[in-house]
Design a protein around this motif. Structure first.
Motif, PDB file in Angstrom:
ATOM      1  N   TYR A 223       0.954  -1.223   0.125  1.00  0.00           N
ATOM      2  CA  TYR A 223       0.002   0.207   0.068  1.00  0.00           C
ATOM      3  C   TYR A 223       0.804   1.299  -0.005  1.00  0.00           C
ATOM      4  O   TYR A 223       0.652   2.186  -0.932  1.00  0.00           O
ATOM      5  CB  TYR A 223      -1.051  -0.067   1.267  1.00  0.00           C
ATOM      6  CG  TYR A 223      -1.769   1.012   1.400  1.00  0.00           C
ATOM      7  CD1 TYR A 223      -2.673   1.549   0.873  1.00  0.00           C
ATOM      8  CD2 TYR A 223      -1.216   1.923   2.752  1.00  0.00           C
ATOM      9  CE1 TYR A 223      -3.512   2.741   1.389  1.00  0.00           C
ATOM     10  CE2 TYR A 223      -1.857   3.039   3.133  1.00  0.00           C
ATOM     11  CZ  TYR A 223      -3.177   3.333   2.601  1.00  0.00           C
ATOM     12  OH  TYR A 223      -3.913   4.630   2.864  1.00  0.00           O
ATOM     13  N   LEU A 224       1.719   1.167   0.815  1.00  0.00           N
ATOM     14  CA  LEU A 224       2.611   2.617   1.028  1.00  0.00           C
ATOM     15  C   LEU A 224       3.654   2.588  -0.133  1.00  0.00           C
ATOM     16  O   LEU A 224       3.776   3.626  -0.593  1.00  0.00           O
ATOM     17  CB  LEU A 224       3.450   2.660   2.420  1.00  0.00           C
ATOM     18  CG  LEU A 224       2.736   2.805   3.558  1.00  0.00           C
ATOM     19  CD1 LEU A 224       3.578   2.651   4.901  1.00  0.00           C
ATOM     20  CD2 LEU A 224       2.168   4.132   3.606  1.00  0.00           C
ATOM     21  N   SER A 225       4.090   1.562  -1.007  1.00  0.00           N
ATOM     22  CA  SER A 225       4.896   1.616  -1.952  1.00  0.00           C
ATOM     23  C   SER A 225       4.331   2.023  -3.183  1.00  0.00           C
ATOM     24  O   SER A 225       4.640   2.176  -4.422  1.00  0.00           O
ATOM     25  CB  SER A 225       5.643   0.357  -2.004  1.00  0.00           C
ATOM     26  OG  SER A 225       4.727  -0.611  -2.704  1.00  0.00           O
ATOM     27  N   THR A 226       2.972   1.937  -3.163  1.00  0.00           N
ATOM     28  CA  THR A 226       2.171   2.518  -4.387  1.00  0.00           C
ATOM     29  C   THR A 226       1.251   3.617  -4.178  1.00  0.00           C
ATOM     30  O   THR A 226       0.093   3.503  -4.474  1.00  0.00           O
ATOM     31  CB  THR A 226       1.301   1.283  -4.909  1.00  0.00           C
ATOM     32  OG1 THR A 226       0.484   0.737  -3.717  1.00  0.00           O
ATOM     33  CG2 THR A 226       2.159   0.176  -5.543  1.00  0.00           C
ATOM     34  N   LYS A 229      -3.094   4.005  -2.069  1.00  0.00           N
ATOM     35  CA  LYS A 229      -4.170   4.265  -2.799  1.00  0.00           C
ATOM     36  C   LYS A 229      -5.519   3.439  -2.147  1.00  0.00           C
ATOM     37  O   LYS A 229      -5.227   2.272  -1.888  1.00  0.00           O
ATOM     38  CB  LYS A 229      -3.938   3.868  -4.101  1.00  0.00           C
ATOM     39  CG  LYS A 229      -4.681   4.527  -5.121  1.00  0.00           C
ATOM     40  CD  LYS A 229      -4.418   3.912  -6.713  1.00  0.00           C
ATOM     41  CE  LYS A 229      -2.906   4.224  -7.141  1.00  0.00           C
ATOM     42  NZ  LYS A 229      -2.564   3.443  -8.245  1.00  0.00           N
ATOM     43  N   ASP A 230      -6.297   4.504  -1.563  1.00  0.00           N
ATOM     44  CA  ASP A 230      -7.368   3.571  -0.675  1.00  0.00           C
ATOM     45  C   ASP A 230      -8.545   3.314  -1.591  1.00  0.00           C
ATOM     46  O   ASP A 230      -9.138   2.541  -1.511  1.00  0.00           O
ATOM     47  CB  ASP A 230      -7.757   4.486   0.420  1.00  0.00           C
ATOM     48  CG  ASP A 230      -6.717   4.437   1.592  1.00  0.00           C
ATOM     49  OD1 ASP A 230      -6.651   3.195   2.203  1.00  0.00           O
ATOM     50  OD2 ASP A 230      -6.187   5.394   1.735  1.00  0.00           O
ATOM     51  N   ASP A 231      -8.848   4.174  -2.650  1.00  0.00           N
ATOM     52  CA  ASP A 231      -9.898   4.025  -3.754  1.00  0.00           C
ATOM     53  C   ASP A 231      -9.219   4.479  -4.865  1.00  0.00           C
ATOM     54  O   ASP A 231      -9.065   5.562  -5.167  1.00  0.00           O
ATOM     55  CB  ASP A 231     -11.087   4.832  -3.316  1.00  0.00           C
ATOM     56  CG  ASP A 231     -12.253   4.287  -4.319  1.00  0.00           C
ATOM     57  OD1 ASP A 231     -13.264   4.159  -3.542  1.00  0.00           O
ATOM     58  OD2 ASP A 231     -11.940   4.349  -5.274  1.00  0.00           O
ATOM     59  N   PRO A 232      -8.862   3.538  -5.594  1.00  0.00           N
ATOM     60  CA  PRO A 232      -8.055   3.828  -7.251  1.00  0.00           C
ATOM     61  C   PRO A 232      -9.244   4.366  -8.019  1.00  0.00           C
ATOM     62  O   PRO A 232      -8.826   4.908  -9.068  1.00  0.00           O
ATOM     63  CB  PRO A 232      -7.785   2.416  -7.591  1.00  0.00           C
ATOM     64  CG  PRO A 232      -8.462   1.534  -6.910  1.00  0.00           C
ATOM     65  CD  PRO A 232      -9.056   1.901  -5.514  1.00  0.00           C
ATOM     66  N   VAL A 233     -10.509   4.246  -8.048  1.00  0.00           N
ATOM     67  CA  VAL A 233     -11.760   4.696  -8.787  1.00  0.00           C
ATOM     68  C   VAL A 233     -11.684   6.255  -8.374  1.00  0.00           C
ATOM     69  O   VAL A 233     -11.586   7.405  -9.361  1.00  0.00           O
ATOM     70  CB  VAL A 233     -12.749   4.370  -8.646  1.00  0.00           C
ATOM     71  CG1 VAL A 233     -13.816   4.983  -9.667  1.00  0.00           C
ATOM     72  CG2 VAL A 233     -12.645   2.901  -9.175  1.00  0.00           C
ATOM     73  N   ILE A 236      -8.855   8.063  -3.383  1.00  0.00           N
ATOM     74  CA  ILE A 236      -8.774   8.401  -2.087  1.00  0.00           C
ATOM     75  C   ILE A 236      -7.557   8.024  -1.651  1.00  0.00           C
ATOM     76  O   ILE A 236      -7.488   7.072  -1.686  1.00  0.00           O
ATOM     77  CB  ILE A 236     -10.015   8.075  -1.405  1.00  0.00           C
ATOM     78  CG1 ILE A 236     -11.437   8.233  -2.167  1.00  0.00           C
ATOM     79  CG2 ILE A 236     -10.107   8.359  -0.079  1.00  0.00           C
ATOM     80  CD1 ILE A 236     -12.148   9.431  -2.054  1.00  0.00           C
ATOM     81  N   HIS A 237      -7.053   8.722  -0.648  1.00  0.00           N
ATOM     82  CA  HIS A 237      -5.661   8.544  -0.122  1.00  0.00           C
ATOM     83  C   HIS A 237      -5.973   8.791   1.558  1.00  0.00           C
ATOM     84  O   HIS A 237      -6.201  10.027   1.747  1.00  0.00           O
ATOM     85  CB  HIS A 237      -4.497   9.397  -0.701  1.00  0.00           C
ATOM     86  CG  HIS A 237      -4.379   8.926  -2.158  1.00  0.00           C
ATOM     87  ND1 HIS A 237      -3.643   7.830  -2.725  1.00  0.00           N
ATOM     88  CD2 HIS A 237      -4.915   9.447  -3.214  1.00  0.00           C
ATOM     89  CE1 HIS A 237      -3.551   7.971  -4.089  1.00  0.00           C
ATOM     90  NE2 HIS A 237      -4.589   8.928  -4.481  1.00  0.00           N
ATOM     91  N   LYS A 238      -5.496   7.934   2.321  1.00  0.00           N
ATOM     92  CA  LYS A 238      -5.579   8.294   3.626  1.00  0.00           C
ATOM     93  C   LYS A 238      -4.313   8.104   4.464  1.00  0.00           C
ATOM     94  O   LYS A 238      -4.277   8.452   5.494  1.00  0.00           O
ATOM     95  CB  LYS A 238      -6.435   7.265   4.347  1.00  0.00           C
ATOM     96  CG  LYS A 238      -8.030   6.934   3.846  1.00  0.00           C
ATOM     97  CD  LYS A 238      -8.811   6.047   4.488  1.00  0.00           C
ATOM     98  CE  LYS A 238     -10.206   6.015   4.082  1.00  0.00           C
ATOM     99  NZ  LYS A 238     -10.773   4.634   4.391  1.00  0.00           N
ATOM    100  N   ALA A 239      -3.310   8.224   3.580  1.00  0.00           N
ATOM    101  CA  ALA A 239      -1.939   8.048   4.108  1.00  0.00           C
ATOM    102  C   ALA A 239      -1.052   8.464   3.139  1.00  0.00           C
ATOM    103  O   ALA A 239      -1.261   8.762   2.065  1.00  0.00           O
ATOM    104  CB  ALA A 239      -1.382   6.860   4.695  1.00  0.00           C
ATOM    105  N   VAL A 240       0.389   9.277   3.612  1.00  0.00           N
ATOM    106  CA  VAL A 240       1.179   9.808   2.895  1.00  0.00           C
ATOM    107  C   VAL A 240       1.865   8.359   2.268  1.00  0.00           C
ATOM    108  O   VAL A 240       2.746   7.836   3.064  1.00  0.00           O
ATOM    109  CB  VAL A 240       2.057  10.725   3.458  1.00  0.00           C
ATOM    110  CG1 VAL A 240       3.055  11.153   2.389  1.00  0.00           C
ATOM    111  CG2 VAL A 240       1.405  11.964   3.849  1.00  0.00           C
TER     112      VAL A 240
END
Ligand SMILES: *Cc1c(COP(=O)(O)O)cnc(C)c1O
Length: 392
Positions: A223-226, A229-233, A236-240
């Motif tokens: 997750y962090l290496s890409t 992305k929390d929602d690819p459509v 939405i991103h919830k972390a840096v």
């Protein structure tokens, strides 16, 4: 024979071209594609770990691993004095500091006795963890490095980590394929890191991998290496997050490289064995020791040059080998890295005295160790070394 014998260059004679062509023909050249996934699986297999996460390089793997281990800014991560700066940079990128300890004089790896002394005597337990008495910073993790392909002494390191509740992150950048007491390195600690830089045993051009047995950490790492992305459509991103994912082209090269691992690792061993056999009796030259529990991946065969016996320093020898007379090939050798406690880049670190690392650095010279090194080339290197070392 060519006029130049390099220290460590890639060998791309397997399926590298076929696989990279496949990327181009299918248009899968970026961060998705079958080779990225396969590369992650192969890395996990080589490390004896459950999960392998492909990233852009070994330093990124270390940086992300430090974050995944839960290390916070201004906490400390123990590293050995003798290593490449990438180890420390992984710690610094996360805002943490290095606590630099000396290495073992025989194996050149982080010395477990010094680690124990540091944790027991130079640190103090508080309710929320172990603190360095001098810097007042919390100790969060230990990062042993499997230097030059030789494993660090993991059992006592893991036991101390357990006792003091510290995470262990293995810097296995130089030791893909090495084993400690029958266990493959990279998969022993909470997290492990590989590098596939151009001069390492296996290369992607540039590349790295994070290894872990922890499914939760593996998911978080992916997750962090890409870019997190929390929602690819809906984007939405919830972390840096980080743009650290390896590309399919690089992974294609890496898959082909790792497919050849048995023969590559055997070749590294035979190069090392021949150097030992030929140079063992030369006064003033000694080899990095190998522990009996070590299956050494022999990234670069490295010797110590004792100037008091040879009349020449490692640096002078390196210069002579790269500028020989006519008709003799140029030979590329290399010094080790300035020990971490001496580095201006790490001015804010905790530093213990590290006389062993200092003395190894003053004398060490890595010899040509490419997979493609021919027997003739190796004899040329041996001949040149003998000639310069007998000149006292
Ligand atoms: C090569 C290396 C790294 C960094 O790997 P890159 O892929 O070059 O970023 C880290 N630690 C050690 C010990 C290395 O040798």
């Amino acid at each position: 024979m060519t006029g130049f014998i390099p220290l460590s260059v890639p060998t791309l004679t397997g399926r590298e071209k076929v696989y990279i062509d496949e990327c181009i023909e299918t248009n899968w050249v970026s961060s998705g594609g079958r080779f990225v996934n396969r590369f992650g699986e192969l890395c996990a297999e080589v490390a004896g770990a459950r999960f392998g996460i492909p990233v852009v390089n070994g330093t990124a793997a270390l940086h992300l691993s430090v974050l995944l281990a839960g290390v916070k800014p201004n906490e400390e991560v123990v590293i050995p004095a003798l290593t490449f700066i990438g180890t420390a940079n992984g710690v610094r990128h996360a805002g943490a500091h290095a606590a630099i300890l000396d290495v073992d004089p025989v194996t050149w790896q982080l010395d477990p006795a010094k680690l124990e002394h540091f944790l027991r005597r130079d640190c103090e337990r508080r309710t929320d963890g172990l603190y360095n008495r001098q810097t007042m910073r919390r100790i969060a993790a230990i990062m042993p490095v499997h230097l030059l392909g030789h494993p660090a002494d993991m059992d006592p390191i893991m036991a101390l980590a357990e006792e003091f509740s510290l995470a262990v992150i293995e810097d296995a950048a130089e030791a893909v394929g090495a084993a400690y007491k029958g266990r493959r390195v990279g998969g022993i600690g909470k997290l492990g890191c590989f590098s596939f830089n151009g001069n390492k045993t296996f290369t992607c051009g540039g590349g790295g991998a994070i290894l872990t047995n922890d499914e939760e950490l593996a998911r978080r790492g992916e997750y962090l290496s890409t870019q997190a992305k929390d929602d690819p459509v809906l984007f939405i991103h919830k972390a840096v997050g980080f743009n650290y994912r390896l590309t399919n082209i690089q992974a294609a090269m890496g898959v082909a490289q790792l497919e050849a691992r048995t023969s590559y690792l055997a070749k590294k061993k035979s190069i090392n064995a021949r150097y030992r056999e030929a140079l063992q009796g030369v006064p003033g030259i000694t080899f990095m020791g190998s522990a009996n529990w070590a299956d050494n991946a022999m990234w670069l065969t490295t010797v110590r040059i004792d100037q008091s016996k040879t009349g020449i320093s490692a640096l002078e020898l390196m210069r002579k080998l790269e500028k020989p007379g006519s008709g003799v090939p140029r030979i590329e050798t290399r010094l080790l890295w300035q020990p971490m406690h001496r580095s201006e880049a790490l001015a804010g670190s905790y530093k213990s005295a590290a006389p062993v690392a200092d003395s190894i650095y003053a004398e060490a010279l890595s010899l040509p160790s490419s997979i493609s090194l021919t027997a003739d080339e190796q004899e040329t290197v041996i001949g040149a070394l003998k000639q310069h070392l007998s000149g006292r």
